[in-house]
Design a protein around this motif. Structure first.
Motif, PDB file in Angstrom:
ATOM      1  N   LEU A  63      80.478  -9.681 -57.141  1.00 46.45           N
ATOM      2  CA  LEU A  63      80.340  -8.521 -56.255  1.00 46.45           C
ATOM      3  C   LEU A  63      81.196  -7.354 -56.739  1.00 46.45           C
ATOM      4  O   LEU A  63      80.721  -6.213 -56.830  1.00 46.45           O
ATOM      5  CB  LEU A  63      80.764  -8.961 -54.850  1.00 46.45           C
ATOM      6  CG  LEU A  63      80.898  -7.921 -53.759  1.00 46.45           C
ATOM      7  CD1 LEU A  63      79.529  -7.370 -53.416  1.00 46.45           C
ATOM      8  CD2 LEU A  63      81.535  -8.537 -52.527  1.00 46.45           C
ATOM      9  N   HIS A  67      73.805   2.213 -60.262  1.00 41.99           N
ATOM     10  CA  HIS A  67      73.120   1.651 -59.098  1.00 41.99           C
ATOM     11  C   HIS A  67      73.804   1.988 -57.777  1.00 41.99           C
ATOM     12  O   HIS A  67      73.162   1.941 -56.738  1.00 41.99           O
ATOM     13  CB  HIS A  67      73.034   0.130 -59.236  1.00 41.99           C
ATOM     14  CG  HIS A  67      71.910  -0.331 -60.104  1.00 41.99           C
ATOM     15  ND1 HIS A  67      71.478  -1.630 -60.121  1.00 41.99           N
ATOM     16  CD2 HIS A  67      71.120   0.328 -60.991  1.00 41.99           C
ATOM     17  CE1 HIS A  67      70.472  -1.758 -60.974  1.00 41.99           C
ATOM     18  NE2 HIS A  67      70.242  -0.579 -61.527  1.00 41.99           N
ATOM     19  N   VAL A  87      70.350  -0.972 -54.291  1.00 39.74           N
ATOM     20  CA  VAL A  87      69.806  -2.104 -55.045  1.00 39.74           C
ATOM     21  C   VAL A  87      70.863  -3.198 -54.892  1.00 39.74           C
ATOM     22  O   VAL A  87      72.029  -2.960 -55.207  1.00 39.74           O
ATOM     23  CB  VAL A  87      69.654  -1.735 -56.544  1.00 39.74           C
ATOM     24  CG1 VAL A  87      69.176  -2.926 -57.342  1.00 39.74           C
ATOM     25  CG2 VAL A  87      68.724  -0.534 -56.707  1.00 39.74           C
ATOM     26  N   GLY A  88      70.495  -4.351 -54.368  1.00 35.18           N
ATOM     27  CA  GLY A  88      71.523  -5.342 -54.045  1.00 35.18           C
ATOM     28  C   GLY A  88      71.171  -6.720 -54.555  1.00 35.18           C
ATOM     29  O   GLY A  88      70.169  -6.901 -55.261  1.00 35.18           O
ATOM     30  N   CYS A 136      67.372  -8.731 -57.108  1.00 37.67           N
ATOM     31  CA  CYS A 136      67.175  -9.499 -58.344  1.00 37.67           C
ATOM     32  C   CYS A 136      67.254 -11.020 -58.144  1.00 37.67           C
ATOM     33  O   CYS A 136      66.897 -11.777 -59.043  1.00 37.67           O
ATOM     34  CB  CYS A 136      68.221  -9.095 -59.384  1.00 37.67           C
ATOM     35  SG  CYS A 136      68.182  -7.354 -59.809  1.00 37.67           S
ATOM     36  N   ALA A 196      65.554 -12.228 -67.183  1.00 36.46           N
ATOM     37  CA  ALA A 196      66.529 -11.128 -67.208  1.00 36.46           C
ATOM     38  C   ALA A 196      65.934  -9.849 -67.808  1.00 36.46           C
ATOM     39  O   ALA A 196      66.626  -8.862 -68.002  1.00 36.46           O
ATOM     40  CB  ALA A 196      67.796 -11.543 -67.946  1.00 36.46           C
ATOM     41  N   VAL A 242      63.210  -9.048 -63.969  1.00 38.06           N
ATOM     42  CA  VAL A 242      63.816  -8.528 -62.723  1.00 38.06           C
ATOM     43  C   VAL A 242      64.167  -7.044 -62.862  1.00 38.06           C
ATOM     44  O   VAL A 242      63.963  -6.264 -61.929  1.00 38.06           O
ATOM     45  CB  VAL A 242      65.066  -9.308 -62.226  1.00 38.06           C
ATOM     46  CG1 VAL A 242      64.681 -10.688 -61.712  1.00 38.06           C
ATOM     47  CG2 VAL A 242      66.175  -9.360 -63.239  1.00 38.06           C
ATOM     48  N   ALA A 258      69.865  -8.046 -69.891  1.00 38.72           N
ATOM     49  CA  ALA A 258      71.213  -8.518 -69.560  1.00 38.72           C
ATOM     50  C   ALA A 258      72.048  -8.728 -70.827  1.00 38.72           C
ATOM     51  O   ALA A 258      73.242  -8.441 -70.844  1.00 38.72           O
ATOM     52  CB  ALA A 258      71.127  -9.817 -68.751  1.00 38.72           C
ATOM     53  N   LYS A 289      78.490 -13.275 -66.092  1.00 39.48           N
ATOM     54  CA  LYS A 289      77.959 -12.003 -66.584  1.00 39.48           C
ATOM     55  C   LYS A 289      78.393 -10.904 -65.627  1.00 39.48           C
ATOM     56  O   LYS A 289      78.047 -10.944 -64.444  1.00 39.48           O
ATOM     57  CB  LYS A 289      76.434 -12.059 -66.612  1.00 39.48           C
ATOM     58  CG  LYS A 289      75.880 -12.894 -67.741  1.00 39.48           C
ATOM     59  CD  LYS A 289      75.889 -12.089 -69.018  1.00 39.48           C
ATOM     60  CE  LYS A 289      74.854 -12.615 -69.989  1.00 39.48           C
ATOM     61  NZ  LYS A 289      74.871 -11.849 -71.231  1.00 39.48           N
ATOM     62  N   HIS A 308      78.270  -7.653 -63.587  1.00 39.08           N
ATOM     63  CA  HIS A 308      77.123  -6.932 -63.036  1.00 39.08           C
ATOM     64  C   HIS A 308      77.297  -5.414 -63.128  1.00 39.08           C
ATOM     65  O   HIS A 308      76.557  -4.660 -62.515  1.00 39.08           O
ATOM     66  CB  HIS A 308      76.871  -7.386 -61.594  1.00 39.08           C
ATOM     67  CG  HIS A 308      76.128  -8.693 -61.519  1.00 39.08           C
ATOM     68  ND1 HIS A 308      76.528  -9.812 -62.211  1.00 39.08           N
ATOM     69  CD2 HIS A 308      74.993  -9.049 -60.858  1.00 39.08           C
ATOM     70  CE1 HIS A 308      75.667 -10.793 -61.955  1.00 39.08           C
ATOM     71  NE2 HIS A 308      74.731 -10.347 -61.134  1.00 39.08           N
TER      72      HIS A 308
END
Ligand code: HEC
Ligand code: HEC
Ligand code: HEC
Ligand code: HEC
Length: 382
Positions: free
Chosen positions: A32, A73, A127-128, A132, A164, A167, A246, A262, A264
């Motif tokens: 997050l 985003h 976009v949350g 995805c 990846a 999405v 990604a 990974k 975000h």
């Protein structure tokens, strides 16, 4: 502030729905936090100031009034509300908020024609996670949540498209609103049709135009960011070798507890030492910034050249219409070439990597646009 709070709620909701250990909780918090870093990508410029010929070629359409470059985003909701382009219906929220995606998945295509302001008032999340991952976000499983992408490529992602890539392609794609009910849709049904010529044929066949330009009478199309098309389409180099969006835009990171994940924070690979090490696996000791910037400079110089010729074609056509010296059939022949030339120019111009994703396809679009402009120019009486 509002967005931050809702991210926290989303992460907390994940914990309510999926009972998890404290370790999983802190892991999701790291994901997050990395996603919230997209707020750092706040740089944006006006394309209309950078390339003034755009105001002329988009005449009569919202993009002639306001056309800012994309940013992180974290800004999607703010930017869609702030644009001076008209946005009457909720379909403008298709790629801006997971709240609207959920609404479409609950009520079907009728959601697209709801009033923009009413739906926007209830949209809290950009976009949350859901966009995805669907409701599987605690596990990190990738899920297509946008109905038109599921229809176009199947919810198994056609077995042929890396998740990846698929999405991201839900939004980083060319799209249109269906004339009958204003639902968002994409002009392709598989990888083979994710192509500028095939997409133009799709629109020609359905007789679709985004607007009819008043001064020229041409039914024109406006392209939007076809990134999945350049990454998967003819001339792509990296997807064939198994690299996804990604792999190039999401760094490998490690939490304080030593767990890899990974990040975000969706970055340019040139801004990341870690991503540049991925490039170096094949590009060895190439200076990647120089490689990418040289390519982008070549493509953007061609864009200016072809864009200015397109602008001159538009002026010549408007003049021919006003002169009364041409029959409608003669004008329609030129209009058809004008529509095609503008489509190919725009298809390249609006792709966000400026040629880095697929320079062969960028060149092909610009060359096709230029040949078509020359052909149209040859039809005017001297
Ligand atoms: C639900 C829609 C949606 C999805 C899914 C999505 N994006 Fe985006 N993305 C956007 C929008 C909209 C913007 C532009 C935001 C703005 O300018 O306000 C954007 C902007 C970006 C930017 C910044 C562009 C710039 O010029 O600075 C990057 C990089 C990016 N996205 C990469 C990705 C990657 C990689 C994925 C997949 C992992 C992805 N996006 C998935 C909607 C989406
Ligand atoms: C081989 C690596 C690679 C792959 C795969 C890739 N990109 Fe990129 N992308 C780049 C490079 C390089 C740039 C140009 C970066 C710059 O100008 O600093 C870029 C630029 C972008 C931009 C413009 C914003 C920016 O940071 O410059 C967006 C948006 C974007 N890519 C989205 C995507 C999406 C979506 C996918 C998958 C459909 C994807 N990319 C696949 C390498 C890649
Ligand atoms: C724009 C699309 C996008 C959004 C939004 C998004 N993710 Fe992801 N997420 C991805 C992709 C792509 C991967 C897989 C990257 C890879 O390994 O190829 C991923 C991986 C993960 C993983 C596995 C991590 C790992 O590396 O093991 C978790 C967990 C996860 N996401 C949680 C979340 C949560 C929680 C949110 C909301 C805060 C979120 N994601 C938002 C695209 C997204
Ligand atoms: C699996 C091997 C591999 C990886 C990893 C890889 N590339 Fe490439 N890339 C190639 C090959 C092969 C070519 C074609 C020859 C050339 O231009 O160097 C290429 C070409 C390119 C081009 C020119 C593309 C075009 O359409 O003209 C760019 C830009 C590029 N790579 C950027 C990157 C970036 C940035 C990364 C890391 C994020 C990366 N590559 C990672 C193999 C790779």
């Amino acid at each position: 502030m509002r967005k931050k709070l809702c991210f926290a709620i989303a992460a907390a909701a994940a914990l309510c729905v999926f009972p998890m250990s404290a370790a999983a909780d802190s892991f999701l918090t790291h994901v997050l936090e990395s996603y919230e870093m997209n707020a750092e990508n706040s740089y944006t410029i006006s394309y209309l100031e950078q390339d003034p010929y755009l105001v002329n070629i988009y005449e009569g359409y919202g993009f002639a009034k306001d056309y800012m470059s994309a940013r992180g985003h974290a800004y999607v909701l703010e930017d869609v509300a702030g644009t001076e382009r008209p946005h009457p219906l909720a379909n403008c929220l298709t790629c801006k908020t997971e709240d609207f995606t959920r609404l479409v998945n609950e009520m079907g295509e009728d959601a697209y024609s709801l009033d923009f302001e009413e739906v926007y008032a209830d949209a809290h999340q950009n976009v949350g996670c859901y966009s995805c991952h669907g409701d599987d976000f605690p596990t990190g499983k990738l899920v297509l949540t946008h109905d038109y992408s599921v229809t176009a490529i199947g919810d198994d992602m056609g077995d042929t498209i890396a998740p990846a890539i698929a999405v991201c392609g839900q939004c980083h794609t060319e799209y249109y609103f269906k004339p009958e009910n204003k639902a968002t849709n994409v002009p392709y049904t598989d990888i083979a049709s994710m192509d500028p010529a095939a997409e133009l044929a799709y629109y020609d066949e359905m007789g679709f135009a985004d607007w009819v330009q008043e001064s020229t009478g041409t039914p024109l199309l406006k392209v939007q960011h076809p990134e999945i098309e350049t990454v998967l389409g003819e001339g792509n180099i990296h997807a064939r070798m198994g690299l996804s969006c990604a792999d190039c835009h999401m760094e490998k990171t490690t939490t304080d507890e030593g767990r890899d994940f990974k990040s975000h924070y969706l970055k340019s690979p040139l801004d990341s030492e870690e991503l540049l090490t991925t490039c170096a696996q094949c590009h060895k000791d190439t200076d990647m910034a120089e490689k990418v910037h040289t390519l982008q400079a070549e493509i953007t110089a061609r864009e200016t050249e072809v864009g200015e010729k397109l602008s001159a074609l538009k002026d010549a056509l408007a003049e021919a219409v006003a002169s009364g010296d041409y029959t409608e059939d003669e004008l329609d022949e030129i209009r058809s070439l004008h529509r095609t030339a503008q489509w190919y120019f725009d298809w390249d111009y609006v792709e966000n990597s400026e040629g880095a994703h697929n320079s062969a396809l960028a060149r092909k679009c610009l060359d096709t646009a230029e040949e078509t402009i020359d052909e149209a120019m040859g039809l005017f009486e001297s």
